[in-house]
Design an enzyme around this catalytic site. Structure first.
Site, PDB file in Angstrom:
ATOM      1  N   ASP A 184       0.854  -1.160   0.000  1.00  0.00           N
ATOM      2  CA  ASP A 184       0.000   0.000   0.000  1.00  0.00           C
ATOM      3  C   ASP A 184       0.903   1.226   0.000  1.00  0.00           C
ATOM      4  O   ASP A 184       2.031   1.123   0.450  1.00  0.00           O
ATOM      5  CB  ASP A 184      -0.708  -0.020   1.368  1.00  0.00           C
ATOM      6  CG  ASP A 184      -2.160   0.212   1.174  1.00  0.00           C
ATOM      7  OD1 ASP A 184      -2.574   0.215   0.029  1.00  0.00           O
ATOM      8  OD2 ASP A 184      -2.867   0.392   2.191  1.00  0.00           O
ATOM      9  N   ASP A 209      -3.838  -1.720   5.139  1.00  0.00           N
ATOM     10  CA  ASP A 209      -4.292  -1.232   6.430  1.00  0.00           C
ATOM     11  C   ASP A 209      -5.795  -1.072   6.456  1.00  0.00           C
ATOM     12  O   ASP A 209      -6.403  -1.073   7.494  1.00  0.00           O
ATOM     13  CB  ASP A 209      -3.622   0.102   6.784  1.00  0.00           C
ATOM     14  CG  ASP A 209      -3.831   1.127   5.682  1.00  0.00           C
ATOM     15  OD1 ASP A 209      -4.484   0.789   4.685  1.00  0.00           O
ATOM     16  OD2 ASP A 209      -3.341   2.261   5.803  1.00  0.00           O
ATOM     17  N   ASP A 219      -8.634  -3.834   2.203  1.00  0.00           N
ATOM     18  CA  ASP A 219      -7.500  -4.693   1.849  1.00  0.00           C
ATOM     19  C   ASP A 219      -7.693  -6.130   2.315  1.00  0.00           C
ATOM     20  O   ASP A 219      -6.895  -6.993   1.989  1.00  0.00           O
ATOM     21  CB  ASP A 219      -6.199  -4.160   2.475  1.00  0.00           C
ATOM     22  CG  ASP A 219      -5.831  -2.794   1.937  1.00  0.00           C
ATOM     23  OD1 ASP A 219      -6.031  -2.582   0.731  1.00  0.00           O
ATOM     24  OD2 ASP A 219      -5.378  -1.952   2.712  1.00  0.00           O
TER      25      ASP A 219
END
Length: 1154
Positions: free
Chosen positions: A454, A775, A779
């Site tokens: 990410d 996070d 996800d």
């Protein structure tokens, strides 16, 4: 009147609801059933039963403006009556349950059975011993000491099993405890804003009680159920409860129901808390899950140990959607079958087990044949009925020798080595900010070939900071000096930022000295407030002068407006509106701009285009987000029509344009460089726009200008991977992923698709092992799909944590590099141990086997074997498994899935050292007595005392193992085996300790250990021969591995025998059912077992490769196995997928896990 009805209502209610204190005008049940209604139904119900939300506030004795008085007795009472805002986690497993799970490992079961048999046999003394007429095989009977000490062996094996079980159970238990500790720490850190006694305070989520007035704002996860009482533009994403992805608009008169576990997507407001903890909607689902979970556990014995540990707000809400409950079950199952090492080890163990069985069977058959031929054919003795018990005793003794060979072949230290190595790593990883939730994730990480990361919060700090500004016609590349800005402009700027941002957004002093100031609330607004502070100004006085309730009108930020505006009334009754928002949007509405003197000047469209070119685009290319701050004054009369937004948000005067960046974490570029050097490709998957993403990727070093790589947006990615029908095609993904480095504007499904595509790809010869970091709740799917999922401990949502394998407690990308290092270290530690252990086992098996067949008496006695096998192995596993990782681990490429566990170099070392040890032991056995001028120990009569001859053999054997343990520290053919030895105090202690105990055993061991004390010169010789191991190690290192043709061919077989994908999958299906039965704790065991195989393999190789075993070549079974061994020795690890021909033991890892 209200009071009257209340008391009236209560006097009635008192009778029905005596359990509830007569304090409040509604019972818990009433509120709970109210919260189950939605939309208009709820509005009607509120009107009919209570009147309006104000009335409910009165009944709950709270004020919509002032909130609860916040006195301790009142809060206590509310907790007693309406419950606490806390959902109890599932009960952890007890220590005994964990012990029971650990006991169900295959290797351990084999050992337990062997131990019980040998224990039983040691107590079996048949009659007829004195009968002289019966045959006696020379040298056959054990001497007394050994007969008495027969039970030691069985007992010792059982002891080792108990050790392993306790260590495993303790690890699992402490891991669970650690995880719960972290969980509760995370829970305590979650705070929510409520109004108490007219003050806005932040309290821990668990402290919220029914009747609290909570302030909700964009981005919040609602901690309890409640009714919306006032606010603006509140939109909620209720997908976690309803599965509907549309945002629901909340209003007092249409749909006032706010439910726990849902996300605020827009706007802000206040809510009256009506249900908390187990009575909230999330809590109700949780209780259902908890109850269902218990039965499920009983039904299928595979509950993930940590399932309960993460009983947190929201993760199980997924199950409310129906379909997902099954997915969760499946997912938790797959988690287990994934580990690469585990697969390889299981295979190895089975192979070793088989080879051991073959060896012991041959031993028993040869002994029995020799005895019968010798007794009945050569000596022509008749079979007398009274002699039967004696013959039986002989056969039993032969059987014991067979069991001994088997026990020697099975490496007891293996499961322990794996457990210790993993447990040690997990403990140490905790210090490196990696909280490992699934043990196997730790070693899978060492094999990772790709990381999909990410951007926000992982590669960047998730702290927005203003780094460039355009104020008063000047473009400042860093924060301007306050004195260079006109005072008028400065005042407008400070007011515009302080007033036109949520008052809940603040910058607080750092918690620890030297840390950065804490940012609370919206990150972009924090960046702007930080800019005010950097300009040596303060926003607090402005806010206290113009408190929130005095704001005349607020247009909150939403995805359509892309701006936020606040109108205030100036002292002269006129109005001023401050605006801020995405620069391209706000600038279009500006017709003036403040110049250097703080005077507005005309701002024409062509000026704007020039500004876009000169200021905004360069900022965007540096990866900055540009925000424009503007204002507009309105006359006091006529008052503007505030609802006509288009007219209001126009004719603005631009104050400044700032470039905000989410800076790259300082340690990230170095960490990414390490990953790339270690052969791991880092890809960035982000929701940000492609320019920012590319700029950040260049700063991080994910892409280097001039390289051949792809940066795609989600839309383009989807267009390329789907066929005309819109279905995803694997071969299309295969064209893209090898070059893809940045995926921008991506949705959660894109991330999942990419991860799945890379994992399922057969495009490269090594199947990819993918790690994913995330996070957000979104996800979750990708984290679950990945081989290793990393969740952020600080910024991560509970859903992400629940789906992950490892939690990064500091949210830092460089911790992932540490995880890779530890993972590789686990793999190497286990290989080191294998290299040591296999050498011991090969030598011991061959010595026991030939000894039994040639002299009918093994030169190494059972108890001695046990000391070598058990104690030294256990210690060696401790010594070799706790080697700390070094940076050099990151200089090699990942092993990948189909590299064999035992590389050619290791095979060379194992065989090389075995040859040296066997040569010396056989020399000592057959000519030792002449060399040392002592009595021969061979064919000693029954019950004779232990001979010096055999003691020297035993002592030399142990010395060789000790020095070989030092050799085993290096598995890639390095010359300096002492490198870094003092960094591992455990290793040094163990080597010296073992040496000391060996001295005691030899000098004072006496009968039980079949040892007779040795002279100093004899000791010197033993040590000298042992030291020869180190020299011999250098000799072996000189032989180039590539020259060893037989090993090389062995390595090649693997590739040829590649098993077709479909077969693999079917086989895995079979395994699935079997493994499902095995609980999570056993995996380790499996892993252990696994290693055993190789051992055996090796043994066989010897048999077929070493000349003195030529006779055995005819044994077809053995030969076929040596071929397996051959496969084992391919380039750098045992290839499990093919070394074993039997399909059932295919490693689970080979399956494409769902």
């Amino acid at each position: 009147m209200g009071d009257m009805t209340n008391s009236d209502f209560y006097s009635k209610n008192q009778r029905n609801e005596s359990s509830h204190g007569g304090e409040f005008g509604c019972t818990m049940e009433e509120l709970r059933s109210l919260m189950e209604l939605r939309g208009t139904e709820a509005v009607v119900k509120i009107k009919e039963t209570y009147g309006d939300t104000e009335a409910i506030c009165r009944r709950l004795k709270t004020s919509p403006v002032e909130g609860l008085p916040g006195t301790a007795p009142d809060l206590e009472k509310r907790k007693q009556i309406f419950g606490q805002n806390f959902i109890p986690p599932k009960k952890p497993k007890t220590f005994l349950q964990l012990v029971w799970e650990a006991l169900q490992d295959v290797t351990l079961i084999i050992l337990e059975i062997a131990a019980i048999i040998s224990l039983g046999l040691s107590f079996y003394h048949p009659p007829g011993e004195g009968n002289e007429g019966c045959a006696t095989a020379q040298g056959g009977a054990e001497d007394e000491g050994e007969a008495e000490a027969g039970w030691i062996e069985g007992a010792a094996i059982l002891l080792s099993v108990i050790c392993v079980v306790l260590v495993t159970a303790f690890n699992d238990w402490s891991k669970e405890k650690q995880f719960r500790g972290l969980q509760s720490r995370i829970e305590q850190e979650q705070k929510f804003t409520v109004v108490r006694a007219g003050q806005v305070v932040q309290i821990p989520v668990a402290e919220i009680v029914v009747g609290d007035i909570a302030q909700v704002k964009y981005g919040d996860l609602l901690p309890a159920d409640g009714l919306f009482i006032q606010g603006n533009d509140l939109k909620i994403d209720e997908s976690s409860l309803t599965g509907e992805s549309d945002q629901v608009r909340k209003s007092v008169d249409k749909d006032p129901m706010l439910l726990s576990g849902t996300h605020v997507m827009e706007g802000s407001g206040r809510m009256l808390v009506t249900a908390v903890g187990v009575n909230s909607q999330t809590g109700i689902i949780f209780t259902l899950l908890g109850a269902g979970g218990e039965e499920e556990e009983k039904k299928d014995k595979k509950a993930k140990q940590q399932d309960g540990a993460a009983a947190m707000e929201m993760q199980p809400l997924k199950s409310a959607e129906g379909g997902d409950a099954d997915d969760r079950k499946k997912a938790s199952m797959h988690k287990k079958e994934k580990s690469v090492l585990q697969g390889k080890l299981t295979k190895l163990a089975v192979q070793i087990g088989k080879a051991g069985l073959v060896m012991s069977a041959i031993t028993v058959i040869i002994l029995v044949l020799y005895f019968t031929v010798d007794t009945f054919v050569v000596n022509k003795k008749p079979w007398l009925p009274e002699c039967t018990p004696v013959y039986v005793q002989y056969f039993v003794k032969f059987f014991i020798i067979g069991v001994t060979v088997l026990v020697v072949a099975v490496p007891e230290g293996l499961p322990l080595a794996v457990t210790i190595s993993l447990a040690y790593s997990v403990k140490k990883m905790m210090k490196d900010n990696n909280l490992v939730r699934h043990l196997d994730a730790c070693e899978t990480m060492g094999n990772a070939t790709a990381i999909c990361s990410d951007k926000t919060g992982t590669l960047t700090t998730n702290r927005m900071t203003v780094v460039q500004a355009y104020v008063g016609d000047v473009h400042y590349k860093e924060i301007p000096d306050p004195s260079s800005i006109n005072t008028n402009t400065m005042e407008l700027l400070v007011n515009a930022i302080a007033i036109n941002s949520a008052y809940t957004t603040k910058i607080l002093p750092p918690e620890k000295e030297g840390a950065l100031p804490r940012q609370v609330g919206n990150k972009t607004e924090c960046g702007l407030l930080g800019f005010v502070l950097d300009l040596k100004q303060d926003y607090e006085p402005v806010r206290s002068q113009m408190p929130e309730e005095k704001l005349y009108k607020v247009y909150t930020f939403n995805s359509v407006r892309k701006s936020m505006s606040t109108v205030i009334k100036l002292p002269d009754e006129s109005f001023r509106m401050y605006s801020k928002g995405a620069s391209e949007i706000v600038l279009k509405k500006c017709c003036k701009i403040l110049n250097g003197a703080g005077e507005p000047r005309v701002f024409r469209p062509r000026d704007r285009d020039e500004m876009v070119k000169k200021v905004i685009e360069p900022m965007a290319c540096d990866g900055l987000r540009t925000i424009c701050v503007a204002y507009r004054d309105f006359p006091s009369s006529p008052e503007p029509d505030w609802d006509n937004e288009n007219d209001i948000l126009n004719d603005l005067t631009c104050i400044c344009v700032v470039g905000i960046e989410d800076p790259v974490r300082p340690e990230v570029p170095e960490a990414i460089r390490k990953c790339q050097r270690a052969g791991i490709t880092v890809r960035m998957v982000t929701g940000d726009n492609i320019n920012t993403a590319r700029a950040i990727a260049i700063k991080c070093g994910i892409i280097h200008p001039g390289e051949d790589f792809l940066c795609l947006e989600g839309k383009e990615f989807n267009r390329r991977i789907r066929n005309e029908k819109g279905e995803i095609e694997q071969e299309r993904i295969d064209k893209i992923w090898p070059k893809l480095r940045v995926l921008a504007r991506s949705s959660p499904t894109d991330k999942h698709t990419l991860v799945k595509g890379i994992i399922d790809s057969t495009h490269t010869e090594q199947r990819q092992v993918v790690a994913v970091t995330g996070d957000g709740t979104n996800d979750g799917p990708a984290l679950k799909k990945a081989d290793v999922g990393f969740a952020m401990g600080i910024a991560g949502t509970d859903v992400a944590k629940e789906a992950s394998d490892i939690i990064l407690t500091d949210d830092n990308f460089s911790s992932i590099v540490k995880a890779v290092m530890w993972g590789r270290n686990v793999y190497d530690s286990i290989s080191k141990f294998l290299q040591f252990q296999l050498t011991v086992n090969v030598v011991a098996v061959i010595v026991a086997f030939t000894g039994a067949c040639i002299t009918q008496d093994s030169p190494l006695k059972a108890v001695q074997m046990l000391w070598v096998n058990l104690i030294m192995d256990t210690f060696a596993s401790l010594a070799l498994a706790t080697e700390p990782p070094t940076e050099t681990l990151l200089l090699r490429k990942p092993y990948g899935r189909n590299k064999p566990l035992i590389s050619r170099t290791m095979m060379k070392n194992i065989l090389g050292h075995a040859v040296y040890q066997l040569a010396l032991i056989f020399t000592l056995l057959f000519v030792g007595e002449k060399m040392f001028q002592i009595d021969s120990g061979r064919n000693a009569p029954l019950h004779s005392p232990p001979s010096e001859h055999y003691t020297i053999i035993f002592n030399t054997f142990v010395m060789m193992q000790l020095f070989n343990e030092i050799n085993a520290r290096k598995i890639h053919g390095e010359r300096n085996v002492f490198d870094g030895i003092f960094r591992n105090p455990i290793f040094c202690t163990i080597v010296l300790g073992t040496f000391a105990i060996q001295i005691v055993i030899v000098q004072f061991g006496g009968k039980p250990f079949s040892c007779s004390p040795l002279q100093l010169d004899q000791w010197m010789w033993c040590i000298f021969i042992g030291l020869g191991e180190l020299v011999w190690g250098q000799v072996i290192a000189t032989i180039p591995t590539s020259r060893l043709k037989f090993l090389k061919e062995a390595g090649r077989l693997t590739q040829k025998e590649e098993i077709p994908e479909e077969e693999l999958n079917e086989d895995v299906e079979e395994i699935d059912h079997a493994e499902r039965e095995l609980r999570r704790g056993q995996i380790l065991w499996f892993r252990g077992l696994n290693r055993i195989q190789t051992q055996i393999e090796v043994v066989n190789t010897f048999k077929s490769g070493a000349s003195f075993q030529g006779a055995l070549r005819r044994q077809s079974s053995v030969t076929s196995q040596s071929q397996d061994v051959a496969n084992l020795s391919s380039p750098s690890r045992v290839s499990l997928s093919n070394a074993l021909s039997s399909p059932t033991s295919l490693p689970p890892a080979a399956a494409g896990q769902g």
